[in-house]
Design a protein around this motif. Structure first.
Motif, mmCIF file in Angstrom:
data_model
loop_
_atom_site.group_PDB
_atom_site.id
_atom_site.type_symbol
_atom_site.label_atom_id
_atom_site.label_comp_id
_atom_site.label_asym_id
_atom_site.label_seq_id
_atom_site.Cartn_x
_atom_site.Cartn_y
_atom_site.Cartn_z
ATOM 1 N N ASP A 5 0.838 -1.200 0.000
ATOM 2 C CA ASP A 5 0.000 0.000 0.000
ATOM 3 C C ASP A 5 0.876 1.256 0.000
ATOM 4 O O ASP A 5 0.601 2.218 -0.726
ATOM 5 C CB ASP A 5 -0.895 0.018 1.237
ATOM 6 C CG ASP A 5 -1.991 -1.033 1.172
ATOM 7 O OD1 ASP A 5 -3.090 -0.704 0.714
ATOM 8 O OD2 ASP A 5 -1.731 -2.180 1.563
ATOM 9 N N GLY A 51 -9.744 3.923 5.495
ATOM 10 C CA GLY A 51 -8.946 2.740 5.805
ATOM 11 C C GLY A 51 -8.136 2.907 7.077
ATOM 12 O O GLY A 51 -8.055 1.993 7.915
ATOM 13 N N THR A 63 -15.206 -2.375 5.934
ATOM 14 C CA THR A 63 -14.316 -2.175 4.786
ATOM 15 C C THR A 63 -13.293 -3.301 4.669
ATOM 16 O O THR A 63 -12.957 -3.736 3.564
ATOM 17 C CB THR A 63 -13.626 -0.795 4.865
ATOM 18 O OG1 THR A 63 -12.910 -0.573 3.655
ATOM 19 C CG2 THR A 63 -12.675 -0.695 6.042
ATOM 20 N N PHE A 64 -12.808 -3.805 5.805
ATOM 21 C CA PHE A 64 -11.838 -4.904 5.756
ATOM 22 C C PHE A 64 -12.522 -6.253 5.540
ATOM 23 O O PHE A 64 -11.900 -7.190 5.029
ATOM 24 C CB PHE A 64 -10.981 -4.905 7.018
ATOM 25 C CG PHE A 64 -10.034 -3.740 7.076
ATOM 26 C CD1 PHE A 64 -9.034 -3.590 6.127
ATOM 27 C CD2 PHE A 64 -10.169 -2.769 8.047
ATOM 28 C CE1 PHE A 64 -8.181 -2.505 6.161
ATOM 29 C CE2 PHE A 64 -9.312 -1.678 8.095
ATOM 30 C CZ PHE A 64 -8.315 -1.547 7.140
ATOM 31 N N TYR A 66 -15.039 -6.500 3.432
ATOM 32 C CA TYR A 66 -15.126 -6.488 1.969
ATOM 33 C C TYR A 66 -13.770 -6.845 1.356
ATOM 34 O O TYR A 66 -13.692 -7.599 0.380
ATOM 35 C CB TYR A 66 -15.576 -5.111 1.464
ATOM 36 C CG TYR A 66 -17.022 -4.801 1.739
ATOM 37 C CD1 TYR A 66 -18.042 -5.614 1.263
ATOM 38 C CD2 TYR A 66 -17.386 -3.666 2.472
ATOM 39 C CE1 TYR A 66 -19.369 -5.333 1.513
ATOM 40 C CE2 TYR A 66 -18.708 -3.368 2.725
ATOM 41 C CZ TYR A 66 -19.699 -4.205 2.255
ATOM 42 O OH TYR A 66 -21.018 -3.919 2.507
ATOM 43 N N TYR A 67 -12.718 -6.289 1.935
ATOM 44 C CA TYR A 67 -11.390 -6.527 1.373
ATOM 45 C C TYR A 67 -10.989 -7.996 1.484
ATOM 46 O O TYR A 67 -10.285 -8.511 0.613
ATOM 47 C CB TYR A 67 -10.349 -5.650 2.061
ATOM 48 C CG TYR A 67 -8.960 -5.810 1.501
ATOM 49 C CD1 TYR A 67 -8.713 -5.624 0.142
ATOM 50 C CD2 TYR A 67 -7.891 -6.170 2.321
ATOM 51 C CE1 TYR A 67 -7.437 -5.777 -0.383
ATOM 52 C CE2 TYR A 67 -6.613 -6.317 1.806
ATOM 53 C CZ TYR A 67 -6.394 -6.127 0.452
ATOM 54 O OH TYR A 67 -5.131 -6.285 -0.068
ATOM 55 N N VAL A 70 -12.395 -9.476 -1.460
ATOM 56 C CA VAL A 70 -11.652 -9.003 -2.637
ATOM 57 C C VAL A 70 -10.345 -9.776 -2.778
ATOM 58 O O VAL A 70 -9.963 -10.191 -3.888
ATOM 59 C CB VAL A 70 -11.379 -7.492 -2.517
ATOM 60 C CG1 VAL A 70 -10.388 -7.035 -3.591
ATOM 61 C CG2 VAL A 70 -12.683 -6.709 -2.636
ATOM 62 N N LYS A 71 -9.652 -9.997 -1.682
ATOM 63 C CA LYS A 71 -8.385 -10.741 -1.724
ATOM 64 C C LYS A 71 -8.595 -12.171 -2.200
ATOM 65 O O LYS A 71 -7.769 -12.707 -2.948
ATOM 66 C CB LYS A 71 -7.728 -10.754 -0.339
ATOM 67 C CG LYS A 71 -7.056 -9.465 0.051
ATOM 68 C CD LYS A 71 -6.062 -9.658 1.189
ATOM 69 C CE LYS A 71 -6.709 -10.195 2.432
ATOM 70 N NZ LYS A 71 -5.748 -10.287 3.555
ATOM 71 N N GLY A 120 -15.060 -4.631 -6.164
ATOM 72 C CA GLY A 120 -13.725 -4.548 -5.589
ATOM 73 C C GLY A 120 -12.776 -5.556 -6.184
ATOM 74 O O GLY A 120 -11.595 -5.260 -6.415
ATOM 75 N N ALA A 124 -9.332 -4.891 -8.067
ATOM 76 C CA ALA A 124 -8.104 -5.512 -7.554
ATOM 77 C C ALA A 124 -7.239 -6.072 -8.672
ATOM 78 O O ALA A 124 -6.000 -6.107 -8.561
ATOM 79 C CB ALA A 124 -8.458 -6.618 -6.561
ATOM 80 N N TYR A 131 -5.274 -2.908 -1.037
ATOM 81 C CA TYR A 131 -6.466 -2.342 -0.383
ATOM 82 C C TYR A 131 -6.633 -0.858 -0.684
ATOM 83 O O TYR A 131 -7.707 -0.418 -1.111
ATOM 84 C CB TYR A 131 -6.400 -2.545 1.139
ATOM 85 C CG TYR A 131 -7.447 -1.732 1.862
ATOM 86 C CD1 TYR A 131 -8.748 -2.198 1.970
ATOM 87 C CD2 TYR A 131 -7.138 -0.467 2.378
ATOM 88 C CE1 TYR A 131 -9.730 -1.431 2.593
ATOM 89 C CE2 TYR A 131 -8.123 0.302 3.004
ATOM 90 C CZ TYR A 131 -9.406 -0.181 3.099
ATOM 91 O OH TYR A 131 -10.366 0.585 3.702
ATOM 92 N N LEU A 181 -13.714 1.735 0.290
ATOM 93 C CA LEU A 181 -14.218 0.408 -0.070
ATOM 94 C C LEU A 181 -15.433 0.083 0.799
ATOM 95 O O LEU A 181 -15.361 -0.632 1.793
ATOM 96 C CB LEU A 181 -13.113 -0.644 0.123
ATOM 97 C CG LEU A 181 -13.469 -2.119 -0.161
ATOM 98 C CD1 LEU A 181 -14.112 -2.286 -1.517
ATOM 99 C CD2 LEU A 181 -12.240 -2.997 -0.007
#
Length: 456
Positions: A5, A51, A63-64, A66-67, A70-71, A120, A124, A131, A181
């Motif tokens: 990041d 974030g 938000t994390f 969702y991440y 996404v990952k 997302g 990505a 993120y 996000l």
């Protein structure tokens, strides 16, 4: 957030700004050019700050969550591009190619949350699953719709262009919660494009292909993520369309006779559209929405943290009981938390904005006169639309939330519309200042200003 990041974010910011400067001339004019980069910058600031706040202040959150999805999508694409593409575009159902990954995602069968993960996940693929950069992509999506919203307000009433920029772009809660996000970023962008589409396709009938395409995309996203925003938007928007067409009738007598018909048609069409959109939906079917509202309010109040709960009275979930608590819900959504109710830094921002709303509302109605203000609202379709949407949405979120922590996020769609309406009324009510023609002639002439407010 990870080391990548810190390494990649400056690089992607440079790319985003390079693109923004390249396209600015296409999407701005003499009045709006100076707001383009600052407005985009606060969206980027909001995405990054979101974030950081969730990581270091809340210690995690939506938000994390969702991440995490996404990952998984990004990892699936690295290991098997076919599986990754299916996770993004295919229906969320059992598939031998994707089950290894979908089994790890607890929102895989939650349509609205997984829609955010799909968007997302696509972003990505363009940024190595980073993120912060995914958040910046969401900020760009949100910005695109809000810029369309700003241009629409500018076209309707260009004389208030400076304050309209403040209302749309620079409210802290809006650019903080509506940039990273999160669902809210997609919804703010989609609402802006829906607003643009309604106005340009159904009222001024200009840029109709763009208005139809982008408006349809906006409606689709709202249906996919937060349909209640669209349900609140449709009746006032259709009434707005009918009111605008009513004003085009040259005969004053005929306008007076037909206005009640247009009002009934607008509200009726909006109600039918809203009920058909939500028919069969577990959460938003009109036959179930009262029950769901009661459950949501009780749950969020019960689990409210840091003393941020509020109480608007008791209700049993029926439509009649919601009508009973509607005035309290409006006050909560528009004018609270009061400054003495603030318990944490996030509430402080919301409290300051609520205080601004209280001050502007009281001073405007006091200086203009209560009944004259109501006449002004009724006479201008854009004001009727903005206030009706704000009030309907305020009731929806005020009743559903139960605590200020969630309310500050839920209410951001109404904030640009309510504040824009106040600023437009303020500009209409006060006499225009006389300035020397040699200095700024275009700012005193509404017709010239109207031409400057368009980019076509």
């Amino acid at each position: 957030m990870e080391l990548k990041d810190l390494i990649l974010t400056p690089l992607y910011l440079g790319i985003f700004y390079g693109i923004a400067f390249a396209v600015r001339k296409r999407f701005t004019n003499a009045l709006t050019k100076k707001y383009f980069i600052p407005a985009l910058s606060v969206k980027f600031l909001g995405a990054i700050s979101l974030g950081l706040i969730y990581q270091f202040y809340y210690g995690g959150g939506d938000t994390f969550n969702y991440y995490m999805h996404v990952k998984i999508i990004y990892q699936a694409f690295i290991e098997s591009p076919t599986a990754g593409i299916k996770l993004i575009f295919a229906k969320a159902e059992y598939d031998p190619d994707t089950v290894k990954y979908s089994a790890q995602m607890y929102w895989y069968n939650a349509a609205t949350e997984y829609f955010v993960a799909r968007v997302g996940g696509f972003c990505a693929l363009l940024c190595f699953g980073t993120y912060t950069i995914v958040g910046l992509f969401f900020a760009v999506i949100s910005f695109s719709g809000m810029w369309a919203m700003f241009l629409t307000f500018m076209r309707v009433y260009p004389l208030a262009y400076k304050k309209l920029a403040i209302a749309v772009f620079f409210l802290p809660s809006v650019f903080f919660w509506g940039s990273g996000l999160m669902k809210d970023s997609l919804c703010m962008g989609a609402l802006g494009w829906t607003f643009y589409g309604f106005y340009h396709f159904l009222i001024v009938r200009k840029n109709m292909p763009t208005a139809l395409i982008m408006g349809s995309i906006g409606i689709y996203v709202l249906i996919s993520v937060k349909i209640y925003i669209l349900l609140s938007f449709m009746p006032p928007a259709l009434l707005w369309v009918f009111n605008e067409n009513n004003q085009r009738i040259k005969s004053a007598a005929l306008r007076v006779l037909l206005k009640p018909l247009f009002l009934i048609m607008g509200l009726g069409a909006g109600f039918l559209g809203a009920t058909n959109l939500a028919a069969g939906d577990e959460k938003y079917d009109v036959e179930k929405i009262g029950e769901r509202t009661k459950i949501n309010q009780e749950y969020l109040t019960k689990y409210a943290a840091n003393g941020s709960a509020y109480n608007i009275g008791t209700f049993d979930g029926s439509p009649s009981s919601i009508v009973t608590v509607a005035p309290q819900a409006i006050v909560v959504a528009l004018y609270r938390p009061f400054l003495f109710e603030v318990r944490n830094p996030v509430m402080l921002l919301s409290g300051l904005e609520a205080t601004l709303f209280i001050y502007l509302t009281i001073t405007l109605f006091y200086r203009t006169g209560f009944f004259k203000s109501l006449q002004l609202i009724a006479a201008r379709p854009i004001l009727t639309f903005c206030f009706l949407f704000s009030l309907i949405f305020a009731i929806a979120v005020g009743v559903n939330s139960g605590n200020f922590g969630t309310l500050v996020r839920y209410k951001i769609p109404l904030m640009p519309f309510y504040l824009s309406a106040l600023y437009i009324m303020q500009s209409m009510a006060q006499p225009q200042r006389k300035t020397k023609p040699a200095l700024r002639p275009q700012l005193n002439n509404a017709r010239k200003l109207g031409r400057l407010a368009t980019t076509e």
